[in-house]
Motif scaffolding. Sequence first.
Motif, PDB file in Angstrom:
ATOM      1  N   SER A 260      39.926  41.885  27.542  1.00  0.00           N
ATOM      2  CA  SER A 260      39.801  41.800  29.000  1.00  0.00           C
ATOM      3  C   SER A 260      40.455  40.508  29.449  1.00  0.00           C
ATOM      4  O   SER A 260      40.383  39.484  28.752  1.00  0.00           O
ATOM      5  CB  SER A 260      38.327  41.804  29.413  1.00  0.00           C
ATOM      6  OG  SER A 260      37.696  40.647  28.907  1.00  0.00           O
TER       7      SER A 260
ATOM      8  N   ASP B  69      34.210  46.552  26.227  1.00  0.00           N
ATOM      9  CA  ASP B  69      35.674  46.425  26.208  1.00  0.00           C
ATOM     10  C   ASP B  69      36.279  46.633  24.823  1.00  0.00           C
ATOM     11  O   ASP B  69      37.505  46.649  24.681  1.00  0.00           O
ATOM     12  CB  ASP B  69      36.093  45.036  26.714  1.00  0.00           C
ATOM     13  CG  ASP B  69      35.814  44.872  28.209  1.00  0.00           C
ATOM     14  OD1 ASP B  69      35.925  45.872  28.937  1.00  0.00           O
ATOM     15  OD2 ASP B  69      35.487  43.746  28.634  1.00  0.00           O
TER      16      ASP B  69
ATOM     17  N   ASP C 159      34.774  39.489  23.236  1.00  0.00           N
ATOM     18  CA  ASP C 159      34.837  40.495  24.292  1.00  0.00           C
ATOM     19  C   ASP C 159      33.466  41.112  24.523  1.00  0.00           C
ATOM     20  O   ASP C 159      32.611  41.126  23.630  1.00  0.00           O
ATOM     21  CB  ASP C 159      35.817  41.612  23.881  1.00  0.00           C
ATOM     22  CG  ASP C 159      37.243  41.291  24.281  1.00  0.00           C
ATOM     23  OD1 ASP C 159      37.469  41.073  25.488  1.00  0.00           O
ATOM     24  OD2 ASP C 159      38.121  41.255  23.399  1.00  0.00           O
TER      25      ASP C 159
ATOM     26  N   ARG D  54      42.180  44.860  30.045  1.00  0.00           N
ATOM     27  CA  ARG D  54      41.273  45.292  31.108  1.00  0.00           C
ATOM     28  C   ARG D  54      41.293  44.236  32.215  1.00  0.00           C
ATOM     29  O   ARG D  54      41.007  43.069  31.960  1.00  0.00           O
ATOM     30  CB  ARG D  54      39.871  45.457  30.521  1.00  0.00           C
ATOM     31  CG  ARG D  54      38.974  46.402  31.317  1.00  0.00           C
ATOM     32  CD  ARG D  54      37.993  45.714  32.222  1.00  0.00           C
ATOM     33  NE  ARG D  54      37.045  44.897  31.489  1.00  0.00           N
ATOM     34  CZ  ARG D  54      36.473  43.828  32.001  1.00  0.00           C
ATOM     35  NH1 ARG D  54      36.777  43.405  33.217  1.00  0.00           N
ATOM     36  NH2 ARG D  54      35.617  43.128  31.273  1.00  0.00           N
TER      37      ARG D  54
ATOM     38  N   TRP E   4      39.015  49.151  24.193  1.00  0.00           N
ATOM     39  CA  TRP E   4      40.271  49.028  24.941  1.00  0.00           C
ATOM     40  C   TRP E   4      41.432  48.937  23.943  1.00  0.00           C
ATOM     41  O   TRP E   4      41.405  48.111  23.040  1.00  0.00           O
ATOM     42  CB  TRP E   4      40.215  47.766  25.806  1.00  0.00           C
ATOM     43  CG  TRP E   4      41.101  47.866  27.011  1.00  0.00           C
ATOM     44  CD1 TRP E   4      42.388  47.456  27.095  1.00  0.00           C
ATOM     45  CD2 TRP E   4      40.768  48.393  28.294  1.00  0.00           C
ATOM     46  NE1 TRP E   4      42.890  47.707  28.345  1.00  0.00           N
ATOM     47  CE2 TRP E   4      41.922  48.290  29.113  1.00  0.00           C
ATOM     48  CE3 TRP E   4      39.621  48.983  28.845  1.00  0.00           C
ATOM     49  CZ2 TRP E   4      41.948  48.726  30.442  1.00  0.00           C
ATOM     50  CZ3 TRP E   4      39.659  49.413  30.162  1.00  0.00           C
ATOM     51  CH2 TRP E   4      40.810  49.284  30.949  1.00  0.00           C
TER      52      TRP E   4
END
Lengths: 213, 213
Positions: A93, A174, A170, B139, A177
Motif C-alpha cells: 500500500s 493488503d 502491510d 494500493r 495485493w
Amino acid sequence: MLQQTPRSTPRVKSDRVEFSREAAFAILDEALICHVGFVGDGTPVVIPTIQWRIGDHLFFHGSHGSRMAQVMAAGQDICVTVTLIDGLVLARSAFHHSMNYRSVVLFGQARDVTDDAEKILAFDALMDKIAPGRRAHVRPPNEKERCATKLLALAIDEGAVKMRRGPPIDAADDLSWPVWAGVLPLALTPGKPIDDDLVLPGVIAGKPAEREP
Amino acid sequence: MLQQTPRSTPRVKSDRVEFSREAAFAILDEALICHVGFVGDGTPVVIPTIQWRIGDHLFFHGSHGSRMAQVMAAGQDICVTVTLIDGLVLARSAFHHSMNYRSVVLFGQARDVTDDAEKILAFDALMDKIAPGRRAHVRPPNEKERCATKLLALAIDEGAVKMRRGPPIDAADDLSWPVWAGVLPLALTPGKPIDDDLVLPGVIAGKPAEREP
C-alpha cells in the motif's frame, strides 16, 4: 545510556527509539556528516558539516567567521543530528511505504576547543576517519592552520537514537495485493578515485591512503 | 532566483554559494531526505524526514502528534536543509582535505496541507519520487490514511545553495609532497532488492516498480 530528557524523547513511533550510547557511537562513526541546528538572530538554522568522534565527544569544525561559530561561542544550546539512509521500504500500500534509517539526535552546548594539543589529537582523528592510514603520508597541519580552524566539541550525553529496520509492514488486508514488496537497500558507496591533475609521477594512482615506498 | 536575506546568506566561503532556483530544485529532487530545524520549548531541534518537491514547494510529512507537527501548526519559522555528499577531497596537506557536496538551506514557515485533493497530488508525487512507475501497482491511500498523515509544505523561496566541486586545492608549497591526491567519489547507491517474505507467487522478484501483467 544517553540521557533521556523531555527534549530528547521523540513523541511518536517510540518503538523505534533507544538510548544506547553504543548504538549512537556506531552511527556517528559510520556517518560522515551531521546537521547542526542552532538559533541565530531568533531563527532556527541548520548547517551540514563533517563530524567525527573521540570517546564520548563529537567534534565538528568551521571558520571563525561563520554564524555557527559565533553562536557556539555564546554557549547556546544546539542540536546535532546524524542520519544514515539504509533503504527504501516498498510496501503493498502507498501508505505503508517507508525508509530504513539510523539516526542520532544530540542536545547540549558545544565547547570551543582552543588547546593546541587537543586540536592536534582531534584533527588526527578526523584524518583517520575519512582515510584510514593516510595521515602518515600527508603534510601535517601546522600551528597557523590549526589556529585558523574553529574546532567545536559536543558531549555525547543527552539525546536519542531512532531507527527503522526490516521489511515493510502491510495491513493484513493488503497482503493479497499482487505487487512486489520488500526493501531496496541504499548505502553511500565509494566510486573510482579521481586523480588530481598534479599527482607526481611515481605516486600510486588512485590510492587515497598510500604512496610508493 | 532564491530570495537572498541576511539569514539565508552564508558568511564564509561565499564563492561556493549561489541563489539559483534551478540548482536548488536539482538538489532537492536528487536527495531523499531533509533535516528540518525548528525551535521547540526554546531549544533548537533537528529532525530528518523524507522530502519531495512539486513546483516551487517542498513537502514533508509526519504524525499529528509529533513535536515537529505541533511547531509547524503554530506558524513558526523553520529551516530545512538538504545535503548530498559527492566525495572526499584528499589533498596533500591534512588542512586542505575537504568534502564535495551540494546543499540547499531554506527558510520560511511551513503550511499545513489539509485539502484532500492537494494531499492526493502530494502523496502521488512522493511515490513517483521514491519508486517511479510503482504507484500504478500499489494500493492507493484511502481518506483515513491521508487524514492520519500530517502534510507540510514549504515555499522554496528564501534560501541558498552551497556546494563544493572539483579536485583538492593545495598550497603551491605542498605540490611536491609525494602523496596521491584527488577525489574519492561517494554516492548513495541502491543494492540488490530484498524480497519481503510474503511476496506472492507469480509476482516478479526484486522489481520495486513492476508486477507481472
